[in-house]
Structures are given as C-alpha cells and as structure tokens.
Enzyme design. Structure first.
Site, PDB file in Angstrom:
ATOM      1  N   CYS A 108      44.509  39.325  37.967  1.00 53.08           N
ATOM      2  CA  CYS A 108      45.233  39.607  39.214  1.00 53.08           C
ATOM      3  C   CYS A 108      44.471  39.183  40.469  1.00 53.08           C
ATOM      4  CB  CYS A 108      45.580  41.080  39.297  1.00 53.08           C
ATOM      5  SG  CYS A 108      46.617  41.631  37.933  1.00 53.08           S
TER       6      CYS A 108
ATOM      7  N   CYS B 269      44.964  51.284  37.293  1.00 56.11           N
ATOM      8  CA  CYS B 269      45.583  50.250  36.463  1.00 56.11           C
ATOM      9  C   CYS B 269      45.453  50.598  34.982  1.00 56.11           C
ATOM     10  CB  CYS B 269      44.951  48.886  36.738  1.00 56.11           C
ATOM     11  SG  CYS B 269      45.677  47.641  35.671  1.00 56.11           S
TER      12      CYS B 269
ATOM     13  N   ARG C 122      55.054  48.992  45.074  1.00 59.16           N
ATOM     14  CA  ARG C 122      54.708  47.706  45.702  1.00 59.16           C
ATOM     15  C   ARG C 122      55.859  47.280  46.609  1.00 59.16           C
ATOM     16  NH1 ARG C 122      53.417  43.330  41.336  1.00 59.16           N
ATOM     17  NH2 ARG C 122      51.515  44.531  41.046  1.00 59.16           N
TER      18      ARG C 122
ATOM     19  N   CYS D  91      40.430  42.875  33.870  1.00 59.38           N
ATOM     20  CA  CYS D  91      40.912  42.490  32.536  1.00 59.38           C
ATOM     21  C   CYS D  91      41.412  41.044  32.630  1.00 59.38           C
ATOM     22  CB  CYS D  91      42.023  43.444  32.068  1.00 59.38           C
ATOM     23  SG  CYS D  91      43.658  43.019  32.670  1.00 59.38           S
TER      24      CYS D  91
ATOM     25  N   LYS E 226      57.682  37.516  34.420  1.00 54.21           N
ATOM     26  CA  LYS E 226      57.551  37.423  35.878  1.00 54.21           C
ATOM     27  C   LYS E 226      57.520  35.957  36.329  1.00 54.21           C
ATOM     28  CE  LYS E 226      53.625  39.728  35.773  1.00 54.21           C
ATOM     29  NZ  LYS E 226      52.256  40.251  35.983  1.00 54.21           N
TER      30      LYS E 226
ATOM     31  N   ARG F 102      59.020  37.083  42.081  1.00 57.68           N
ATOM     32  CA  ARG F 102      58.269  38.087  42.842  1.00 57.68           C
ATOM     33  C   ARG F 102      58.140  37.693  44.314  1.00 57.68           C
ATOM     34  NH1 ARG F 102      54.883  41.008  39.487  1.00 57.68           N
ATOM     35  NH2 ARG F 102      55.855  41.314  37.471  1.00 57.68           N
TER      36      ARG F 102
ATOM     37  N   CYS G 257      40.578  42.788  42.012  1.00 54.60           N
ATOM     38  CA  CYS G 257      41.846  43.465  41.734  1.00 54.60           C
ATOM     39  C   CYS G 257      41.631  44.971  41.750  1.00 54.60           C
ATOM     40  CB  CYS G 257      42.370  43.019  40.374  1.00 54.60           C
ATOM     41  SG  CYS G 257      41.408  43.702  39.017  1.00 54.60           S
TER      42      CYS G 257
ATOM     43  N   LYS H  68      56.542  33.418  39.894  1.00 51.37           N
ATOM     44  CA  LYS H  68      55.876  33.479  41.196  1.00 51.37           C
ATOM     45  C   LYS H  68      55.935  32.150  41.952  1.00 51.37           C
ATOM     46  CE  LYS H  68      52.851  37.144  39.677  1.00 51.37           C
ATOM     47  NZ  LYS H  68      51.476  37.626  39.451  1.00 51.37           N
TER      48      LYS H  68
HETATM   49 FE1  SRM Z   1      48.815  41.702  38.541  1.00 48.64          FE
HETATM   50  C1  SRM Z   1      49.851  43.415  35.863  1.00 48.64           C
HETATM   51  C2  SRM Z   1      47.990  44.524  40.078  1.00 48.64           C
HETATM   52  C3  SRM Z   1      48.508  39.980  41.407  1.00 48.64           C
HETATM   53  C4  SRM Z   1      48.683  38.762  36.771  1.00 48.64           C
HETATM   54  N1  SRM Z   1      48.969  43.631  38.054  1.00 48.64           N
HETATM   55  C5  SRM Z   1      49.458  44.153  36.896  1.00 48.64           C
HETATM   56  C6  SRM Z   1      49.585  45.679  36.960  1.00 48.64           C
HETATM   57  C7  SRM Z   1      50.952  46.010  37.442  1.00 48.64           C
HETATM   58  C8  SRM Z   1      49.186  46.435  35.686  1.00 48.64           C
HETATM   59  C9  SRM Z   1      50.244  46.772  34.664  1.00 48.64           C
HETATM   60  O1  SRM Z   1      51.032  45.910  34.282  1.00 48.64           O
HETATM   61  O2  SRM Z   1      50.241  47.926  34.240  1.00 48.64           O
HETATM   62  C10 SRM Z   1      48.507  45.952  38.031  1.00 48.64           C
HETATM   63  C11 SRM Z   1      48.681  47.239  38.822  1.00 48.64           C
HETATM   64  C12 SRM Z   1      47.319  47.812  39.168  1.00 48.64           C
HETATM   65  C13 SRM Z   1      47.361  48.941  40.093  1.00 48.64           C
HETATM   66  O3  SRM Z   1      46.850  50.024  39.732  1.00 48.64           O
HETATM   67  O4  SRM Z   1      47.853  48.800  41.191  1.00 48.64           O
HETATM   68  C14 SRM Z   1      48.499  44.649  38.785  1.00 48.64           C
HETATM   69  N2  SRM Z   1      48.465  42.197  40.408  1.00 48.64           N
HETATM   70  C15 SRM Z   1      48.047  43.412  40.839  1.00 48.64           C
HETATM   71  C16 SRM Z   1      47.592  43.367  42.280  1.00 48.64           C
HETATM   72  C17 SRM Z   1      47.885  44.635  43.056  1.00 48.64           C
HETATM   73  C18 SRM Z   1      46.096  43.022  42.307  1.00 48.64           C
HETATM   74  C19 SRM Z   1      45.407  43.246  43.614  1.00 48.64           C
HETATM   75  O5  SRM Z   1      44.438  43.995  43.586  1.00 48.64           O
HETATM   76  O6  SRM Z   1      45.809  42.683  44.626  1.00 48.64           O
HETATM   77  C20 SRM Z   1      48.362  42.114  42.748  1.00 48.64           C
HETATM   78  C21 SRM Z   1      49.738  42.431  43.254  1.00 48.64           C
HETATM   79  C22 SRM Z   1      50.437  41.205  43.699  1.00 48.64           C
HETATM   80  C23 SRM Z   1      51.758  41.448  44.367  1.00 48.64           C
HETATM   81  O7  SRM Z   1      51.736  41.939  45.477  1.00 48.64           O
HETATM   82  O8  SRM Z   1      52.788  41.072  43.797  1.00 48.64           O
HETATM   83  C24 SRM Z   1      48.480  41.349  41.435  1.00 48.64           C
HETATM   84  N3  SRM Z   1      48.725  39.735  39.007  1.00 48.64           N
HETATM   85  C25 SRM Z   1      48.471  39.240  40.247  1.00 48.64           C
HETATM   86  C26 SRM Z   1      48.128  37.862  40.174  1.00 48.64           C
HETATM   87  C27 SRM Z   1      47.745  36.969  41.334  1.00 48.64           C
HETATM   88  C28 SRM Z   1      48.915  36.254  41.907  1.00 48.64           C
HETATM   89  O9  SRM Z   1      50.066  36.505  41.542  1.00 48.64           O
HETATM   90  O10 SRM Z   1      48.703  35.400  42.765  1.00 48.64           O
HETATM   91  C29 SRM Z   1      48.162  37.510  38.832  1.00 48.64           C
HETATM   92  C30 SRM Z   1      47.795  36.134  38.238  1.00 48.64           C
HETATM   93  C31 SRM Z   1      48.814  35.117  38.479  1.00 48.64           C
HETATM   94  C32 SRM Z   1      49.832  35.123  37.381  1.00 48.64           C
HETATM   95  O11 SRM Z   1      50.772  35.905  37.443  1.00 48.64           O
HETATM   96  O12 SRM Z   1      49.664  34.364  36.421  1.00 48.64           O
HETATM   97  C33 SRM Z   1      48.548  38.698  38.116  1.00 48.64           C
HETATM   98  N4  SRM Z   1      49.261  41.169  36.606  1.00 48.64           N
HETATM   99  C34 SRM Z   1      49.083  39.932  36.070  1.00 48.64           C
HETATM  100  C35 SRM Z   1      49.376  39.995  34.661  1.00 48.64           C
HETATM  101  C36 SRM Z   1      49.267  38.820  33.654  1.00 48.64           C
HETATM  102  C37 SRM Z   1      50.496  38.027  33.595  1.00 48.64           C
HETATM  103  C38 SRM Z   1      50.427  36.997  32.497  1.00 48.64           C
HETATM  104  O13 SRM Z   1      50.834  35.877  32.721  1.00 48.64           O
HETATM  105  O14 SRM Z   1      49.974  37.305  31.398  1.00 48.64           O
HETATM  106  C39 SRM Z   1      49.711  41.344  34.389  1.00 48.64           C
HETATM  107  C40 SRM Z   1      50.100  41.941  33.022  1.00 48.64           C
HETATM  108  C41 SRM Z   1      51.466  41.595  32.595  1.00 48.64           C
HETATM  109  O15 SRM Z   1      52.270  41.035  33.321  1.00 48.64           O
HETATM  110  O16 SRM Z   1      51.742  41.890  31.437  1.00 48.64           O
HETATM  111  C42 SRM Z   1      49.620  42.049  35.622  1.00 48.64           C
HETATM  112 FE1  SF4 Z   2      44.744  45.673  36.222  1.00 52.26          FE
HETATM  113 FE2  SF4 Z   2      43.832  43.630  34.870  1.00 52.26          FE
HETATM  114 FE3  SF4 Z   2      45.382  43.227  36.967  1.00 52.26          FE
HETATM  115 FE4  SF4 Z   2      42.944  44.063  37.349  1.00 52.26          FE
HETATM  116  S1  SF4 Z   2      43.482  42.111  36.415  1.00 52.26           S
HETATM  117  S2  SF4 Z   2      44.781  44.939  38.306  1.00 52.26           S
HETATM  118  S3  SF4 Z   2      42.603  45.342  35.605  1.00 52.26           S
HETATM  119  S4  SF4 Z   2      46.009  44.185  35.121  1.00 52.26           S
END
Ligand code: SRM
Ligand code: SF4
Length: 573
Positions: free
Chosen positions: A485, A442, A82, A481, A215, A151, A436, A217
């Site tokens: 995201c 993922c 990323r 899930c 994390k 981030r 997402c 944000k």
């Molecule tokens: Fe996310 C984890 C993809 C935005 C909440 N996110 C992941 C991981 C890295 C999976 C992992 O931990 O193994 C995913 C990688 C998937 C892949 O194959 O690429 C992933 N997140 C993404 C992206 C690529 C989704 C997309 O399709 O655009 C976004 C990348 C953003 C970036 O450029 O930095 C992405 N993730 C978000 C958002 C939206 C936002 O930030 O505006 C959220 C919700 C907002 C938040 O953080 O509360 C988000 N991602 C999570 C979480 C849950 C965090 C939590 O509070 O519990 C995880 C899991 C974790 O952190 O344990 C996670």
């Molecule tokens: Fe993966 Fe869940 Fe984030 Fe979708 S919402 S990219 S399934 S961690």
C-alpha cells in the site's frame, strides 16, 4: 485500422466474493440488519465484503486482540472509513468536519492515504451511520472508495501549474463520476434515502451486477512530477501539454503493486504505454479499458485477478487491440515525456496565477496532536482562516493551496506558532518516506510500518550524516505486508513486512518512478538492515557520479539488477 479480436474465455469456478456480489442485490446484502444488530459490535464476513464497496472495513484493534481473546471477549471491533475524494481536494469547511469527526467518532487522528484521500479509524458500529451522514453534510461520500470497482482517481497535486492542475482535477473528477457504481444502496443504507422498490430495474450500465473482478485504479501525472506513481496504476495517464496547454494523455495500462509472499506467480508490475489520445476522449478510454478487465479479469482466484495479470496473460498487444476495438479508433503513438521525481516539493511556492501554495510534510500522513507537535490543532487553525483548499498528495502530504497574500500572512503566523517548518530540518530521506498504516488497525499487516519507519529512519540518518548525504533525495517506502500500500516496490529503498520485526529489503527502484526495486536481503531485522545498508550508503557517498540517484547507483554498482518488467521481480541473478 482497428482490428477485431476474440479473446479466450476465462476458466475456473467463480470465487466466493463473486457469489457475494451476485447475491448482494446491488451491494445491499443484509447490511442494514447487520448494522442494527445490537448483539455484536462487528458484522458478518459476508456483509464486510460488501461494506468495502461503501468505503469502509470492519477491523479490530490488534494491539488488544490477544488480551481480549484470553478474556473470552469478542475482538475490539471498529470501522475504518475512507472518503471518496477524486484528485484529493478538500475545502476548509470539509477539513474542519473531518477534524471534528475524528474527535467525535474516530481515534482522534486521521490518515492522509497514498491515494490522496483521508481515512478515519476506530469508529464504532453504533456511530457509523452518524459518521457517514455528517460526512455527507459537507458533500463527502465514501462510495467506491474500496471494493471491486474503480477507486479514487489520483491526480497531480502540483501547486505551481495552477490552470493545468484545475483542468486535470476536473478530468479526474469526471472519470471518477463516470465510473461510479449507480446502485442506490449507499444512499438507502447510510443516508436513509427512499428504497428502490424494484431493484431488478436498477442497472449498472458499466459494471453489471458482478462489478469488477478486483479493485481498479487510475492516476494522472503531469510531467515532470510523477507524484501519483503513474506506472503503479491499472491505468496511468500522463498529461501531454503543448504551449502550456493540456492537449491529451499518454495512456499506460496494467500496473499494480500487490503480491503474495512465496507465490512467484504474483508480482508488482509497471503499467506499460499503449499510446496517446486527445483529452476529449479520455473518459471513454478509461471506461473501455476498465470493461476489458471486467470481461477478462480472473474471477476465480482473487490473487490473480488484478488487471496487470489480465494484461500479462493475454499480452499487451492483444489487450490494446481489444480496447481499440471497443473504442472504435486506434491510439496514436505515445508522445515524449520526462519525469524528474515522485516526491513532493515542500514549503511556499507562488503559482502562475499569483496565488501561494504551502506543501507541508506530514510524516506517513498521520494527522494528530503529537507530544510537543500539535499538528492537528495547527491544521485546524489554518482551516479556520484559509479560503482556498487543501490538496492531498500521493506521498501522504498536504498542500495548503490557493492562498491570497493577506491570508498567507495569517497562515504563516500559525505555521510559525506551531513550528510546522521544523520538517525543513529533516533529512531528505525522511521527507521522501512513505509508510502504510499496518498495525494496529490493518488486518493484513505482518509487521509494523507507520509506527516503525520514523525510528528506523532516525538510525539511517546517522549513517547519512556520517557520509554527508543528509540532503540527498532518496525515496524510502515501507509496507507492513506484500500488498504494497505504500508502493514499497517503487522505493529506491523498500521494506516489505514478513513477520513481527522482520522485513524483506529491496533496492534499486528509480527516483522517477519508472523502475521497480528488487530483493536484496530476505527476512531481516533492524540490526541487519542497518549493517547491510550502512556500507552501501558509504559506497554511494564515495563513488556516485554527479547527480546519480541512489536507486541508479545500486544497479550500476551491481547490488541488484534493474527490474523494468514485474515478471522479472522475483528472478534471481
Ligand atoms: Fe491498500 C488492502 C490501506 C493504498 C494495495 N489497503 C488494504 C487494507 C484495506 C487492508 C485490508 O484489505 O484489510 C488496508 C487498510 C489499513 C488500515 O488499517 O487502514 C489498506 N491502502 C491502504 C492505505 C490507507 C495505505 C496508506 O497508508 O496510505 C492506502 C489507501 C489508498 C486510498 O485512499 O484508496 C492504500 N493499497 C494502496 C496502494 C497504493 C496505491 O493504490 O497507489 C496499493 C498498491 C497498488 C495496487 O493496488 O496494486 C494497495 N491494499 C492493497 C492490496 C493488494 C492488492 C493486490 O493487487 O493484491 C490490498 C489487499 C487486497 O486488496 O486484497 C490492500
Ligand atoms: Fe495493511 Fe499490508 Fe496495506 Fe500495509 S501494505 S496497509 S500492512 S494491507
């Protein structure tokens, strides 16, 4: 008057990730050795935890996981990378490099993320260092794109308020730079820079050696556009303008989307306003807010460690007072503001400065050459003639920004040649959709998202067409899930993966991004989704008020209750 307060100590044994950070020698761990180990195409769990701070994850291709297991082969390991791109801006040269890298080392595609950056997938361990170095050759790095740190700072991608955008972009870069980890580890491991001899002397003045509990944000919105979903951020900043000039920000804290199925102590939450500050103070404000989370976030149970839980546990007023005490001044009362939408506005638009900007819909942010739609090739050709920049939006789209009149003609020819305006014919629902990544990369996905939402929308479009609603803006978001995201809990229609082909179905978030949705049906498949949604859409078509959004209607009509505080997200009516 700033009041001094004493916050309660944290309880519980630190989680294993805290131990990994503590022993990592400022994020080095044994990453060098792991990456050089030729016996496996993967790396240890321990190093993978640290890898995140370097903007990358070890993943495996889940489409072939079972088959490889049967053949007693190790998983098809590959890395996701990323890019750190505060404010989501790339030059044409950077675009061309990303295009090239996706071909050379990745899976021939890249993904525009919901935080305005780019992700590569499918990079083999043996190519990782070259990949990082080539990114660096166009001045990109991936530091802190993931991990327990601040981030990518998001900022409004609004193309018409050119001057304000430039200033907001500069502020988002400043915040990002200020909150970057200071360790030299990234440069040593990936860019072969000289090793720091005595790492004990290396200091992280803001983070300390344990970094953050989780994390963190930050996003900046410029009303009336809420394209960064400002209330979903740990810190949401709302630009305040006077006579078309930026004067300061309303500050909201404690938003976040993630939760765990079956654990009602976890929930998506909206950030809440704590006041206004002038723009010269904003970097300091972000730092001090983040340090409150550094010191009081839960370091014991990671699923309770986000800032939103710290704020809810200690109370908004207490946290606000602690921030003010660290700042040495009090916030002013928040200024009035008004959001109209969270989505993007597509097509050409002329900015205040006479430059043109073209916002292109990219379905779920995936840039690739599709059958009959060579999108990646088209964008490469545009990058070859474009002299402005590419801006990524929080809705996974791209703005071809700052185009002069002559280049506009050349870009238009490419747009026409590849029929990029075909998306003009899409329903407004599709143009307001976010999914997402989910499967196959993922590791946390429970259900499909990016690969499934387009076909589900096709079926919903039939219902919309039958009810004359093809052009009605409705936001729809799918996450594979409950991590959310795609910010699915903020979709007027939301789906959160429960298992293969099964989703929890949510309704009732606001179109402007200031209200969460609420569960309407649990664990349902496509047939039930369509048979449930159909009558609701029909009802909406018949009984909506003028200009009433779908999310508001489902609440007025009694399908779900309004959720303006995440602690009510799971409450049954
Ligand atoms: Fe996310 C984890 C993809 C935005 C909440 N996110 C992941 C991981 C890295 C999976 C992992 O931990 O193994 C995913 C990688 C998937 C892949 O194959 O690429 C992933 N997140 C993404 C992206 C690529 C989704 C997309 O399709 O655009 C976004 C990348 C953003 C970036 O450029 O930095 C992405 N993730 C978000 C958002 C939206 C936002 O930030 O505006 C959220 C919700 C907002 C938040 O953080 O509360 C988000 N991602 C999570 C979480 C849950 C965090 C939590 O509070 O519990 C995880 C899991 C974790 O952190 O344990 C996670
Ligand atoms: Fe993966 Fe869940 Fe984030 Fe979708 S919402 S990219 S399934 S961690």
């Amino acid at each position: 008057m700033v009041q001094k307060i004493v916050l309660p100590p944290q309880e519980g044994k630190p989680s294993d990730v805290e131990e990994i950070k503590a022993e990592s020698n400022y994020l080095r761990g044994s990453l060098v050795e792991s990456m050089e180990d030729e016996l496996s195409s993967g790396i240890s769990d321990w190093d993978n935890r640290l890898m995140k701070f370097h903007g990358s994850y070890l993943q495996d291709d889940r489409d072939v996981r079972l088959e490889r297991e049967r053949k007693k082969l190790e998983p098809a390991y590959q890395f996701m990378v990323r890019v750190r791109m505060p404010g989501g801006v790339a030059t044409p040269e950077q675009w061309l490099k990303m295009d090239e890298l996706a071909e050379k080392y990745g899976n021939h595609t890249f993904k525009i993320t919901t935080r305005q950056t780019i992700q590569f997938h499918g990079i083999l361990k043996w190519n990782m260092k070259k990949h990082m170095q080539e990114l660096n050759s166009v001045l990109f790095d991936t530091i802190a794109a993931c991990g327990d740190v601040n981030r990518n700072v998001m900022c409004n991608a609004n193309p018409y308020q050119s001057e304000v955008h430039q200033e907001i972009f500069e502020i988002s870069s400043k915040i990002s730079e200020h909150l970057l980890p200071r360790t030299n580890a990234y440069y040593e491991i990936w860019l072969d820079k000289e090793k720091v001899v005595d790492t004990q002397e290396e200091q992280e003045p803001i983070y300390g050696s344990l970094y953050l509990p989780r994390k963190f944000k930050i996003g900046i919105a410029v009303p009336p556009a809420n394209d960064v979903d400002v209330f979903s951020q740990d810190i949401g900043l709302i630009a305040v303008m006077e006579d078309n000039e930026l004067v300061g920000f309303n500050v909201a804290i404690g938003g976040g989307m993630g939760m765990t199925h079956g654990d009602t102590a976890t929930y998506p939450q909206l950030s809440r306003l704590i006041g206004y500050v002038s723009k010269d103070k904003i970097v300091d404000v972000c730092e001090k807010i983040m340090t409150v989370q550094r010191d009081y976030g839960d370091r014991s149970v990671r699923k309770y460690a986000r800032f939103k839980y710290t704020v809810d546990r200690l109370g908004l007023d207490t946290v606000k007072q602690e921030i003010e005490s660290r700042l040495g001044f009090a916030f002013e009362e928040a200024k009035p503001f008004n959001f109209e939408h969270t989505g993007d506005r597509y097509g050409w638009i002329k900015g205040e400065d006479g430059k043109y900007h073209f916002t292109l819909f990219i379905q779920n942010g995936r840039v690739k050459d599709f059958d009959n739609y060579p999108l990646k090739t088209a964008l490469r050709e545009i990058a070859q003639v474009h002299k402005g920049e590419f801006r990524f939006t929080g809705n996974q789209n791209v703005v071809i920004a700052n185009v002069g009149a002559r280049t506009k003609k050349a870009i238009n020819e490419i747009i026409e040649k590849y029929q990029l305006t075909e998306s003009d014919n899409y329903s407004a629902l599709r143009r307001n959709s976010i999914a997402c990544v989910a499967l196959p990369t993922c590791g946390l996905a429970m259900a499909e998202s990016e690969r499934y939402l387009p076909s589900l929308i096709e079926k919903i479009e039939e219902i919309l067409d039958n009810n004359g609603l093809r052009d009605q803006d409705i936001t729809i978001r799918m996450s594979g899930c409950p991590n959310g995201c795609s910010r699915a809990a903020m979709g007027e229609i939301g789906f959160i993966g429960k298992g293969p082909g099964k989703y929890n179905f949510y309704l009732g978030a606001s179109h402007t991004g200031n209200r969460l949705n609420k569960i309407y049906k649990e664990n349902i498949g496509e047939e039930e989704i369509l048979s449930t949604l159909g009558p609701i859409i029909e009802h909406y078509a018949k009984e909506r008020f003028d200009n009433e959004y779908f999310g508001d209607f489902v609440i007025r009509a009694g399908y779900v209750e309004a959720v303006t505080d995440g602690r009510d997200f799971h409450n049954k009516a």
